[in-house]
Scaffold this active site. Structure first.
Site, PDB file in Angstrom:
ATOM      1  N   ASP A  13       0.810  -1.222   0.000  1.00 56.57           N
ATOM      2  CA  ASP A  13       0.000   0.000   0.000  1.00 56.57           C
ATOM      3  C   ASP A  13       0.844   1.272   0.000  1.00 56.57           C
ATOM      4  O   ASP A  13       0.450   2.290   0.580  1.00 56.57           O
ATOM      5  CB  ASP A  13      -0.981   0.014   1.197  1.00 56.57           C
ATOM      6  CG  ASP A  13      -1.869  -1.211   1.203  1.00 56.57           C
ATOM      7  OD1 ASP A  13      -2.252  -1.662   0.112  1.00 56.57           O
ATOM      8  OD2 ASP A  13      -2.174  -1.725   2.310  1.00 56.57           O
ATOM      9  N   LYS A  16       1.832   1.949  -5.189  1.00 53.18           N
ATOM     10  CA  LYS A  16       2.370   1.334  -6.425  1.00 53.18           C
ATOM     11  C   LYS A  16       1.451   1.579  -7.618  1.00 53.18           C
ATOM     12  O   LYS A  16       1.896   1.896  -8.709  1.00 53.18           O
ATOM     13  CB  LYS A  16       2.556  -0.192  -6.224  1.00 53.18           C
ATOM     14  CG  LYS A  16       3.546  -0.545  -5.141  1.00 53.18           C
ATOM     15  CD  LYS A  16       3.623  -2.043  -4.918  1.00 53.18           C
ATOM     16  CE  LYS A  16       2.370  -2.625  -4.284  1.00 53.18           C
ATOM     17  NZ  LYS A  16       2.111  -2.172  -2.916  1.00 53.18           N
ATOM     18  N   ALA A  39      -3.874  -8.045  -3.699  1.00 56.53           N
ATOM     19  CA  ALA A  39      -3.433  -6.687  -3.968  1.00 56.53           C
ATOM     20  C   ALA A  39      -4.636  -5.770  -4.156  1.00 56.53           C
ATOM     21  O   ALA A  39      -5.666  -6.189  -4.670  1.00 56.53           O
ATOM     22  CB  ALA A  39      -2.583  -6.669  -5.240  1.00 56.53           C
ATOM     23  N   GLY A  40      -4.476  -4.541  -3.739  1.00 55.48           N
ATOM     24  CA  GLY A  40      -5.496  -3.516  -3.975  1.00 55.48           C
ATOM     25  C   GLY A  40      -4.781  -2.261  -4.410  1.00 55.48           C
ATOM     26  O   GLY A  40      -4.107  -1.626  -3.607  1.00 55.48           O
ATOM     27  N   HIS A  41      -4.858  -1.942  -5.683  1.00 55.77           N
ATOM     28  CA  HIS A  41      -4.142  -0.793  -6.222  1.00 55.77           C
ATOM     29  C   HIS A  41      -5.149   0.262  -6.673  1.00 55.77           C
ATOM     30  O   HIS A  41      -6.021  -0.013  -7.499  1.00 55.77           O
ATOM     31  CB  HIS A  41      -3.248  -1.231  -7.394  1.00 55.77           C
ATOM     32  CG  HIS A  41      -2.179  -2.205  -6.975  1.00 55.77           C
ATOM     33  ND1 HIS A  41      -1.314  -2.802  -7.850  1.00 55.77           N
ATOM     34  CD2 HIS A  41      -1.833  -2.675  -5.750  1.00 55.77           C
ATOM     35  CE1 HIS A  41      -0.488  -3.600  -7.181  1.00 55.77           C
ATOM     36  NE2 HIS A  41      -0.790  -3.550  -5.908  1.00 55.77           N
ATOM     37  N   GLN A 225       2.036  -6.163  -3.104  1.00 58.54           N
ATOM     38  CA  GLN A 225       2.508  -6.254  -1.726  1.00 58.54           C
ATOM     39  C   GLN A 225       3.779  -5.405  -1.521  1.00 58.54           C
ATOM     40  O   GLN A 225       3.993  -4.474  -2.272  1.00 58.54           O
ATOM     41  CB  GLN A 225       2.764  -7.718  -1.308  1.00 58.54           C
ATOM     42  CG  GLN A 225       1.498  -8.557  -1.129  1.00 58.54           C
ATOM     43  CD  GLN A 225       0.886  -9.050  -2.431  1.00 58.54           C
ATOM     44  OE1 GLN A 225       1.558  -9.686  -3.232  1.00 58.54           O
ATOM     45  NE2 GLN A 225      -0.375  -8.766  -2.644  1.00 58.54           N
ATOM     46  N   ARG A 304      -9.995  -3.101   6.174  1.00 58.95           N
ATOM     47  CA  ARG A 304      -9.430  -3.018   7.523  1.00 58.95           C
ATOM     48  C   ARG A 304      -8.637  -1.723   7.697  1.00 58.95           C
ATOM     49  O   ARG A 304      -8.023  -1.228   6.760  1.00 58.95           O
ATOM     50  CB  ARG A 304      -8.467  -4.195   7.778  1.00 58.95           C
ATOM     51  CG  ARG A 304      -9.163  -5.506   8.013  1.00 58.95           C
ATOM     52  CD  ARG A 304      -8.149  -6.615   8.180  1.00 58.95           C
ATOM     53  NE  ARG A 304      -7.422  -6.886   6.940  1.00 58.95           N
ATOM     54  CZ  ARG A 304      -6.434  -7.773   6.848  1.00 58.95           C
ATOM     55  NH1 ARG A 304      -6.042  -8.431   7.907  1.00 58.95           N
ATOM     56  NH2 ARG A 304      -5.843  -7.992   5.686  1.00 58.95           N
ATOM     57  N   THR A 415       2.463  13.660  -4.454  1.00 62.43           N
ATOM     58  CA  THR A 415       1.922  14.593  -3.471  1.00 62.43           C
ATOM     59  C   THR A 415       0.393  14.578  -3.348  1.00 62.43           C
ATOM     60  O   THR A 415      -0.183  15.425  -2.685  1.00 62.43           O
ATOM     61  CB  THR A 415       2.379  16.032  -3.815  1.00 62.43           C
ATOM     62  OG1 THR A 415       1.986  16.319  -5.171  1.00 62.43           O
ATOM     63  CG2 THR A 415       3.883  16.173  -3.689  1.00 62.43           C
TER      64      THR A 415
HETATM   65  P1  GDP Z   1      -0.722   0.166  -3.572  1.00 59.30           P
HETATM   66  O1  GDP Z   1      -1.307  -1.076  -3.033  1.00 59.30           O
HETATM   67  O2  GDP Z   1       0.750   0.274  -3.324  1.00 59.30           O
HETATM   68  O3  GDP Z   1      -1.071   0.434  -5.003  1.00 59.30           O
HETATM   69  O4  GDP Z   1      -1.367   1.347  -2.729  1.00 59.30           O
HETATM   70  P2  GDP Z   1      -2.939   1.525  -2.394  1.00 59.30           P
HETATM   71  O5  GDP Z   1      -3.611   1.977  -3.628  1.00 59.30           O
HETATM   72  O6  GDP Z   1      -3.462   0.311  -1.704  1.00 59.30           O
HETATM   73  O7  GDP Z   1      -2.865   2.640  -1.278  1.00 59.30           O
HETATM   74  C1  GDP Z   1      -2.336   3.893  -1.550  1.00 59.30           C
HETATM   75  C2  GDP Z   1      -3.458   4.948  -1.323  1.00 59.30           C
HETATM   76  O8  GDP Z   1      -2.882   6.226  -1.257  1.00 59.30           O
HETATM   77  C3  GDP Z   1      -4.450   4.994  -2.468  1.00 59.30           C
HETATM   78  O9  GDP Z   1      -5.709   5.325  -1.942  1.00 59.30           O
HETATM   79  C4  GDP Z   1      -3.925   6.104  -3.352  1.00 59.30           C
HETATM   80  O10 GDP Z   1      -4.945   6.755  -4.090  1.00 59.30           O
HETATM   81  C5  GDP Z   1      -3.337   7.044  -2.333  1.00 59.30           C
HETATM   82  N1  GDP Z   1      -2.144   7.786  -2.751  1.00 59.30           N
HETATM   83  C6  GDP Z   1      -1.163   7.414  -3.622  1.00 59.30           C
HETATM   84  N2  GDP Z   1      -0.214   8.368  -3.673  1.00 59.30           N
HETATM   85  C7  GDP Z   1      -0.589   9.349  -2.827  1.00 59.30           C
HETATM   86  C8  GDP Z   1      -0.002  10.592  -2.422  1.00 59.30           C
HETATM   87  O11 GDP Z   1       1.077  10.982  -2.838  1.00 59.30           O
HETATM   88  N3  GDP Z   1      -0.708  11.317  -1.489  1.00 59.30           N
HETATM   89  C9  GDP Z   1      -1.885  10.919  -0.982  1.00 59.30           C
HETATM   90  N4  GDP Z   1      -2.492  11.681  -0.083  1.00 59.30           N
HETATM   91  N5  GDP Z   1      -2.468   9.755  -1.337  1.00 59.30           N
HETATM   92  C10 GDP Z   1      -1.816   8.978  -2.246  1.00 59.30           C
HETATM   93  P1  IMO Z   2      -0.864  -4.290  -2.181  1.00 63.73           P
HETATM   94  O1  IMO Z   2      -0.423  -4.819  -3.511  1.00 63.73           O
HETATM   95  C1  IMO Z   2      -0.878  -4.666   2.156  1.00 63.73           C
HETATM   96  C2  IMO Z   2      -0.942  -8.724   3.803  1.00 63.73           C
HETATM   97  C3  IMO Z   2      -2.205  -9.169   4.521  1.00 63.73           C
HETATM   98  C4  IMO Z   2      -1.585 -10.093   5.562  1.00 63.73           C
HETATM   99  C5  IMO Z   2      -0.469 -10.772   4.787  1.00 63.73           C
HETATM  100  C6  IMO Z   2      -0.828 -12.135   4.216  1.00 63.73           C
HETATM  101  O2  IMO Z   2      -2.172  -3.586  -2.215  1.00 63.73           O
HETATM  102  O3  IMO Z   2       0.227  -3.483  -1.555  1.00 63.73           O
HETATM  103  P2  IMO Z   2      -2.329 -12.914   2.162  1.00 63.73           P
HETATM  104  O4  IMO Z   2      -3.774 -12.715   1.892  1.00 63.73           O
HETATM  105  O5  IMO Z   2      -1.424 -12.367   1.125  1.00 63.73           O
HETATM  106  O6  IMO Z   2      -1.979 -14.341   2.513  1.00 63.73           O
HETATM  107  O7  IMO Z   2      -2.059 -12.075   3.521  1.00 63.73           O
HETATM  108  O8  IMO Z   2      -0.140  -9.899   3.716  1.00 63.73           O
HETATM  109  N1  IMO Z   2      -1.157  -8.234   2.431  1.00 63.73           N
HETATM  110  C7  IMO Z   2      -1.085  -6.936   2.079  1.00 63.73           C
HETATM  111  N2  IMO Z   2      -0.911  -5.846   2.828  1.00 63.73           N
HETATM  112  N3  IMO Z   2      -0.973  -4.567   0.829  1.00 63.73           N
HETATM  113  C8  IMO Z   2      -1.128  -5.658   0.056  1.00 63.73           C
HETATM  114  O9  IMO Z   2      -1.123  -5.609  -1.298  1.00 63.73           O
HETATM  115  C9  IMO Z   2      -1.230  -6.926   0.680  1.00 63.73           C
HETATM  116  N4  IMO Z   2      -1.397  -8.187   0.234  1.00 63.73           N
HETATM  117  C10 IMO Z   2      -1.335  -8.985   1.304  1.00 63.73           C
HETATM  118  O10 IMO Z   2      -2.859  -8.076   5.124  1.00 63.73           O
HETATM  119  O11 IMO Z   2      -0.985  -9.352   6.593  1.00 63.73           O
HETATM  120 MG    MG Z   3      -2.871  -1.721  -1.798  1.00 70.05          MG
END
Ligand code: GDP
Ligand code: IMO
Ligand code: MG
Length: 431
Positions: A13, A16, A39-41, A225, A304, A415
């Site tokens: 998170d 990416k 993953a949640g992007h 991850q 969560r 940013t």
């Molecule tokens: P990922 O799993 O690495 O792709 O990250 P996630 O998407 O799960 O979580 C990153 C969160 O931060 C998302 O809701 C993005 O929209 C947000 N985000 C990404 N870059 C920035 C930033 O520079 N500033 C802020 N405030 N939010 C950001």
């Molecule tokens: P992105 O790509 C954050 C964490 C879970 C748990 C552990 C194992 O969005 O960054 P799993 O279901 O993979 O067996 O869970 O890994 N986890 C993540 N935490 N971002 C993720 O993906 C994750 N993918 C798995 O919360 O602690």
């Molecule tokens: Mg994520």
């Protein structure tokens, strides 16, 4: 540089998805090489929000080839739903723009059931806090040589043989956990039903990518991850079940390691973690709450609340080494706006001894306390800044100190969640 690997350098998170989407403008092919729909992007483009789990973040831009590599574990039912959802948002996905490696192992409903049953049965302190999506059990079946793979969907006889092989293992395991035996016929029927929706995307990805590479196309590898969730180098056993670090990009699609030209580590300006496990700089006070609120730190997959803490330079210095990071993308700097003082962990104290890395033993990790350095914060807003000149002096000082401590330069700075609120320092794709 022709090919760039993007990897999370903390516990996931880090942002990416946003960075892969931004960089995809410069790439021809975007490939996922590990993980699954755990993953949640999140991408934000002109205020419109896209949430991706299994699909590469390049799909949204259009005109690019998206690839799901063999290093991924794929839930075909989830993928079909995700494609439908993203298509509804106006993104076109066809077998010309999406390819799935034929040797990709499938996540079956029995994997999710096992994942959740184990978590429920786990005693305090042993729960991992998984996403419950069957990732671990699917990877177990892959290395146990009993996975059903994408190519198996093409032939009913092979498919049945693969299912029977898997059930030989799963039925006794389920009995032990008090879950009823698998309904074999129903599972086969479900797989036969989904097959025609997956097979059009199946391709020899290793071959296609080799051709693309030879034609001078640029490949962007999208990690899921973060390095601290890596099965070998993460905070084991509180990790995911795949290799997350950059070396996996090569095996996860079938190219040689020499084809990777640049590794971009995605690093959040503070630290978060979802799920259980050690987290030395975790804050359980008002500062932690403030980081969570300002950063909207809620998991995309499970909803969560993410645990929050100060930036840990020790950990990132370590993950930059294990992934061979050439430069980082520093994200969510804006979340730190308004803090009077900021802390950075520069070392750990373990029973009176100073350590400059996180030890591998879980009980030692749990006993490590952070040694902090304090830096002055800034009251100005950095939100949406698109050039260094827009950043307050103390924000620049913070970034520069991070670079020094992790021994790695900043290539990009983010940013805000919006695609264009990104500062380019060094282009990872530049020769
Ligand atoms: P990922 O799993 O690495 O792709 O990250 P996630 O998407 O799960 O979580 C990153 C969160 O931060 C998302 O809701 C993005 O929209 C947000 N985000 C990404 N870059 C920035 C930033 O520079 N500033 C802020 N405030 N939010 C950001
Ligand atoms: P992105 O790509 C954050 C964490 C879970 C748990 C552990 C194992 O969005 O960054 P799993 O279901 O993979 O067996 O869970 O890994 N986890 C993540 N935490 N971002 C993720 O993906 C994750 N993918 C798995 O919360 O602690
Ligand atoms: Mg994520």
């Amino acid at each position: 540089m022709a090919n760039v690997v993007v990897v999370g350098a903390q516990w996931g998170d880090e942002g990416k998805g946003k960075i892969v989407d931004w960089l995809s403008e410069r790439a021809d092919v975007i490939a996922r090489f590990q993980g699954g729909h755990n993953a949640g992007h999140t991408l934000v483009i002109d205020g419109k929000v896209y949430k991706l789990n299994a699909l590469p973040s390049g799909v949204v831009r259009g005109g690019k080839l998206s690839v799901i590599g063999n290093g991924v574990v794929l839930d075909p039912w989830h993928l079909v739903k995700e494609i439908a959802q993203i298509t509804e948002q106006g993104v076109s996905i066809t077998p010309e723009t999406l390819m799935i490696a034929e040797n990709t192992p499938l996540i079956l409903p029995i994997h999710g059931e096992l994942d959740r049953a184990r978590e429920e049965a786990a005693s305090k302190g042993t729960k991992i806090g998984t996403t419950g999506r069957g990732i671990g059990p699917a990877y177990e079946d892959k290395v146990g040589r009993r996975a059903v793979r994408v190519a198996d969907l093409a032939d009913e006889e092979t498919l049945i043989a693969r299912v029977d092989r898997a059930l030989q293992h799963h039925d006794p395991l389920r009995r032990g956990l008090g879950i009823e035996a698998v309904d074999r016929e129903a599972l086969i029927a479900q797989l036969m039903e989904i097959a025609p929706q997956i097979l059009p995307y199946a391709a020899p990805v290793w071959k296609v990518l080799n051709e693309q590479r030879r034609a001078g196309k640029r490949i962007l590898f999208e990690g899921a991850q973060g390095a601290l969730l890596d099965i070998d180098f993460g905070t084991y056993p509180f990790v995911t079940s795949s290799n997350v670090i950059a070396g996996q990009a090569a095996t996860g699609v079938g190219i040689g390691p020499g084809s990777i030209d640049y590794v971009l580590g995605i690093v959040k300006a503070y630290t978060t973690r979802v799920g259980e496990g050690p987290f030395p700089t975790e804050l359980q006070d008002a500062d932690g709450q403030r980081l969570g609120e300002r950063g909207h730190e809620f998991g995309t997959v499970t909803g969560r609340q993410r645990r929050c803490g100060w930036f840990d330079a020790c950990l990132v210095r370590q993950t930059c080494v294990t992934s061979g990071v050439n430069g980082i993308s520093f994200t969510k700097l804006d979340v730190l706006d308004g803090f009077e003082t900021l802390k950075i962990c520069v070392a750990y104290d373990l029973d009176g001894k100073r350590l400059d890395y996180l030890p591998i033993a879980a009980e030692e990790q749990a006993r490590c306390t952070p040694v902090y350095e304090e830096l002055p914060g800034w009251s100005e807003s950095t939100e949406g800044a698109r050039s260094w000149a827009d950043l307050p002096a103390n924000a620049i000082k913070y970034v520069r100190r991070v670079e020094e401590l992790i021994d790695c330069p900043v290539a990009l700075l983010s940013t805000s969640p919006e695609r264009e609120d990104t500062i380019l320092v060094t282009d990872p794709f530049a020769d």
